[in-house]
Design a protein around this motif. Structure first.
Motif, PDB file in Angstrom:
ATOM      1  N   THR A   3       0.818  -1.217   0.000  1.00 34.19           N
ATOM      2  CA  THR A   3       0.000   0.000   0.000  1.00 34.19           C
ATOM      3  C   THR A   3       0.849   1.263   0.000  1.00 34.19           C
ATOM      4  O   THR A   3       0.309   2.368   0.021  1.00 34.19           O
ATOM      5  CB  THR A   3      -0.967   0.034   1.208  1.00 34.19           C
ATOM      6  N   GLU A   4       2.186   1.102  -0.030  1.00 32.50           N
ATOM      7  CA  GLU A   4       3.078   2.251  -0.041  1.00 32.50           C
ATOM      8  C   GLU A   4       2.889   3.033  -1.341  1.00 32.50           C
ATOM      9  O   GLU A   4       2.481   2.480  -2.357  1.00 32.50           O
ATOM     10  CB  GLU A   4       4.543   1.806   0.062  1.00 32.50           C
ATOM     11  N   HIS A   5       3.195   4.325  -1.287  1.00 33.15           N
ATOM     12  CA  HIS A   5       3.125   5.150  -2.498  1.00 33.15           C
ATOM     13  C   HIS A   5       4.118   6.295  -2.397  1.00 33.15           C
ATOM     14  O   HIS A   5       4.318   6.859  -1.321  1.00 33.15           O
ATOM     15  CB  HIS A   5       1.700   5.674  -2.734  1.00 33.15           C
ATOM     16  N   ASP A   6       4.774   6.571  -3.491  1.00 36.26           N
ATOM     17  CA  ASP A   6       5.748   7.664  -3.569  1.00 36.26           C
ATOM     18  C   ASP A   6       6.783   7.609  -2.445  1.00 36.26           C
ATOM     19  O   ASP A   6       7.163   8.638  -1.883  1.00 36.26           O
ATOM     20  CB  ASP A   6       5.048   9.026  -3.557  1.00 36.26           C
ATOM     21  N   GLY A   7       7.211   6.403  -2.070  1.00 35.81           N
ATOM     22  CA  GLY A   7       8.226   6.254  -1.037  1.00 35.81           C
ATOM     23  C   GLY A   7       7.729   6.456   0.372  1.00 35.81           C
ATOM     24  O   GLY A   7       8.521   6.537   1.302  1.00 35.81           O
ATOM     25  N   HIS A   8       6.407   6.566   0.563  1.00 33.12           N
ATOM     26  CA  HIS A   8       5.818   6.777   1.883  1.00 33.12           C
ATOM     27  C   HIS A   8       5.089   5.522   2.328  1.00 33.12           C
ATOM     28  O   HIS A   8       4.624   4.732   1.500  1.00 33.12           O
ATOM     29  CB  HIS A   8       4.835   7.952   1.860  1.00 33.12           C
ATOM     30  N   LEU A   9       4.967   5.361   3.639  1.00 33.77           N
ATOM     31  CA  LEU A   9       4.217   4.234   4.166  1.00 33.77           C
ATOM     32  C   LEU A   9       2.786   4.268   3.652  1.00 33.77           C
ATOM     33  O   LEU A   9       2.226   5.329   3.416  1.00 33.77           O
ATOM     34  CB  LEU A   9       4.187   4.263   5.700  1.00 33.77           C
ATOM     35  N   GLY A  10       2.214   3.094   3.537  1.00 34.05           N
ATOM     36  CA  GLY A  10       0.811   2.984   3.139  1.00 34.05           C
ATOM     37  C   GLY A  10      -0.074   2.949   4.376  1.00 34.05           C
ATOM     38  O   GLY A  10       0.090   3.729   5.310  1.00 34.05           O
ATOM     39  N   VAL A  11      -0.982   1.992   4.407  1.00 31.15           N
ATOM     40  CA  VAL A  11      -1.939   1.855   5.498  1.00 31.15           C
ATOM     41  C   VAL A  11      -1.198   1.493   6.787  1.00 31.15           C
ATOM     42  O   VAL A  11      -0.437   0.532   6.816  1.00 31.15           O
ATOM     43  CB  VAL A  11      -2.992   0.773   5.147  1.00 31.15           C
ATOM     44  N   LEU A  12      -1.421   2.273   7.836  1.00 37.76           N
ATOM     45  CA  LEU A  12      -0.785   2.026   9.125  1.00 37.76           C
ATOM     46  C   LEU A  12      -1.584   1.007   9.922  1.00 37.76           C
ATOM     47  O   LEU A  12      -2.813   1.074   9.968  1.00 37.76           O
ATOM     48  CB  LEU A  12      -0.682   3.323   9.934  1.00 37.76           C
ATOM     49  N   ARG A  13      -0.875   0.093  10.557  1.00 35.76           N
ATOM     50  CA  ARG A  13      -1.486  -0.947  11.383  1.00 35.76           C
ATOM     51  C   ARG A  13      -0.556  -1.269  12.542  1.00 35.76           C
ATOM     52  O   ARG A  13       0.543  -0.749  12.656  1.00 35.76           O
ATOM     53  CB  ARG A  13      -1.721  -2.233  10.569  1.00 35.76           C
ATOM     54  N   PHE A  14      -1.001  -2.207  13.371  1.00 31.11           N
ATOM     55  CA  PHE A  14      -0.162  -2.835  14.380  1.00 31.11           C
ATOM     56  C   PHE A  14      -0.208  -4.326  14.150  1.00 31.11           C
ATOM     57  O   PHE A  14      -1.257  -4.873  13.801  1.00 31.11           O
ATOM     58  CB  PHE A  14      -0.638  -2.525  15.809  1.00 31.11           C
ATOM     59  N   ASP A  15       0.931  -4.984  14.342  1.00 32.15           N
ATOM     60  CA  ASP A  15       1.000  -6.433  14.258  1.00 32.15           C
ATOM     61  C   ASP A  15       0.933  -6.974  15.679  1.00 32.15           C
ATOM     62  O   ASP A  15       1.827  -6.745  16.483  1.00 32.15           O
ATOM     63  CB  ASP A  15       2.291  -6.869  13.567  1.00 32.15           C
ATOM     64  N   PHE A  16      -0.158  -7.684  15.981  1.00 36.60           N
ATOM     65  CA  PHE A  16      -0.360  -8.261  17.309  1.00 36.60           C
ATOM     66  C   PHE A  16       0.189  -9.684  17.392  1.00 36.60           C
ATOM     67  O   PHE A  16      -0.126 -10.416  18.318  1.00 36.60           O
ATOM     68  CB  PHE A  16      -1.852  -8.265  17.665  1.00 36.60           C
ATOM     69  N   GLY A  17       0.991 -10.070  16.399  1.00 40.26           N
ATOM     70  CA  GLY A  17       1.601 -11.392  16.429  1.00 40.26           C
ATOM     71  C   GLY A  17       0.802 -12.445  15.701  1.00 40.26           C
ATOM     72  O   GLY A  17       1.014 -13.629  15.902  1.00 40.26           O
ATOM     73  N   GLY A  18      -0.088 -12.022  14.839  1.00 44.65           N
ATOM     74  CA  GLY A  18      -0.885 -12.968  14.067  1.00 44.65           C
ATOM     75  C   GLY A  18      -0.090 -13.555  12.918  1.00 44.65           C
ATOM     76  O   GLY A  18       1.124 -13.378  12.808  1.00 44.65           O
ATOM     77  N   ASP A  19      -0.781 -14.235  12.040  1.00 47.28           N
ATOM     78  CA  ASP A  19      -0.128 -14.920  10.922  1.00 47.28           C
ATOM     79  C   ASP A  19      -0.165 -14.117   9.625  1.00 47.28           C
ATOM     80  O   ASP A  19       0.085 -14.658   8.565  1.00 47.28           O
ATOM     81  CB  ASP A  19      -0.791 -16.286  10.684  1.00 47.28           C
ATOM     82  N   SER A  20      -0.494 -12.841   9.694  1.00 47.48           N
ATOM     83  CA  SER A  20      -0.615 -12.052   8.474  1.00 47.48           C
ATOM     84  C   SER A  20       0.747 -11.793   7.838  1.00 47.48           C
ATOM     85  O   SER A  20       1.647 -11.243   8.477  1.00 47.48           O
ATOM     86  CB  SER A  20      -1.296 -10.709   8.753  1.00 47.48           C
ATOM     87  N   ASP A  21       0.896 -12.212   6.584  1.00 50.05           N
ATOM     88  CA  ASP A  21       2.131 -11.921   5.866  1.00 50.05           C
ATOM     89  C   ASP A  21       2.010 -10.618   5.083  1.00 50.05           C
ATOM     90  O   ASP A  21       2.914 -10.223   4.376  1.00 50.05           O
ATOM     91  CB  ASP A  21       2.516 -13.079   4.944  1.00 50.05           C
ATOM     92  N   ARG A  22       0.883  -9.931   5.228  1.00 52.29           N
ATOM     93  CA  ARG A  22       0.673  -8.654   4.546  1.00 52.29           C
ATOM     94  C   ARG A  22       1.218  -7.476   5.334  1.00 52.29           C
ATOM     95  O   ARG A  22       1.301  -6.375   4.819  1.00 52.29           O
ATOM     96  CB  ARG A  22      -0.832  -8.422   4.289  1.00 52.29           C
ATOM     97  N   LEU A  23       1.562  -7.700   6.594  1.00 50.46           N
ATOM     98  CA  LEU A  23       2.075  -6.605   7.410  1.00 50.46           C
ATOM     99  C   LEU A  23       3.596  -6.580   7.378  1.00 50.46           C
ATOM    100  O   LEU A  23       4.256  -7.603   7.486  1.00 50.46           O
ATOM    101  CB  LEU A  23       1.600  -6.753   8.866  1.00 50.46           C
ATOM    102  N   ARG A  24       4.125  -5.378   7.206  1.00 49.31           N
ATOM    103  CA  ARG A  24       5.576  -5.164   7.235  1.00 49.31           C
ATOM    104  C   ARG A  24       5.890  -4.282   8.428  1.00 49.31           C
ATOM    105  O   ARG A  24       5.349  -3.183   8.557  1.00 49.31           O
ATOM    106  CB  ARG A  24       6.031  -4.496   5.931  1.00 49.31           C
ATOM    107  N   HIS A  25       6.751  -4.762   9.308  1.00 49.16           N
ATOM    108  CA  HIS A  25       7.132  -3.994  10.498  1.00 49.16           C
ATOM    109  C   HIS A  25       7.916  -2.750  10.096  1.00 49.16           C
ATOM    110  O   HIS A  25       8.705  -2.786   9.151  1.00 49.16           O
ATOM    111  CB  HIS A  25       7.966  -4.842  11.448  1.00 49.16           C
TER     112      HIS A  25
END
Length: 137
Positions: A73-95
């Protein structure tokens, strides 16, 4: 005195106060404002809102959550959608580092709406990010 350019700690550029604007959500309007980690919810299950970096970071760390963005979801070198990773199995989240997360949070003039506890008193992981000044396009 803290360095005002340090975006990783403190109350943030708005002193922890919620940001207002024409597109403020009902969730924001009915939330208790929190400006310091010392502020207590009026009751269990109460919706809270803040821009305080200290409050947000303490809330996340108490839940072993890591700042993240949704990969792709990044664009123009900026972070995309902000979230928190609670330790789940999502491979869509980048720390990401706290500094980058807060920099994006502040640039977008977001509010952090969250709960400390559910109405039954158990810990809550509920949060959402709200932009009361949503730009068209």
């Amino acid at each position: 005195m803290a360095d005002e350019t340090d975006t990783t700690s403190g109350a943030g550029p708005d002193g922890g106060h919620i940001r207002t604007g024409p597109e403020a959500s009902d969730s924001l309007k009915y939330s208790q404002e929190v400006t310091s980690p010392d502020d207590e919810p009026e009751r269990d299950g109460r919706s809270l809102a803040t821009t305080s970096h200290d409050v947000i970071r303490e809330w996340a760390e108490a839940r072993d959550a890591t700042p993240a963005t949704v990969d792709g979801t990044e664009h123009d070198g900026h972070l995309g959608v902000l979230r928190f990773d609670f330790g789940g199995d999502s491979d869509r989240l980048r720390h990401v580092e706290w500094e980058e997360w807060f920099e994006t949070f502040d640039e977008r003039r977001l509010n952090f709406i969250y709960q400390e506890t559910r109405s039954d008193g158990s810990e809550s992981n509920f949060f959402r990010l709200d932009n009361p000044e949503r730009e068209d396009g």
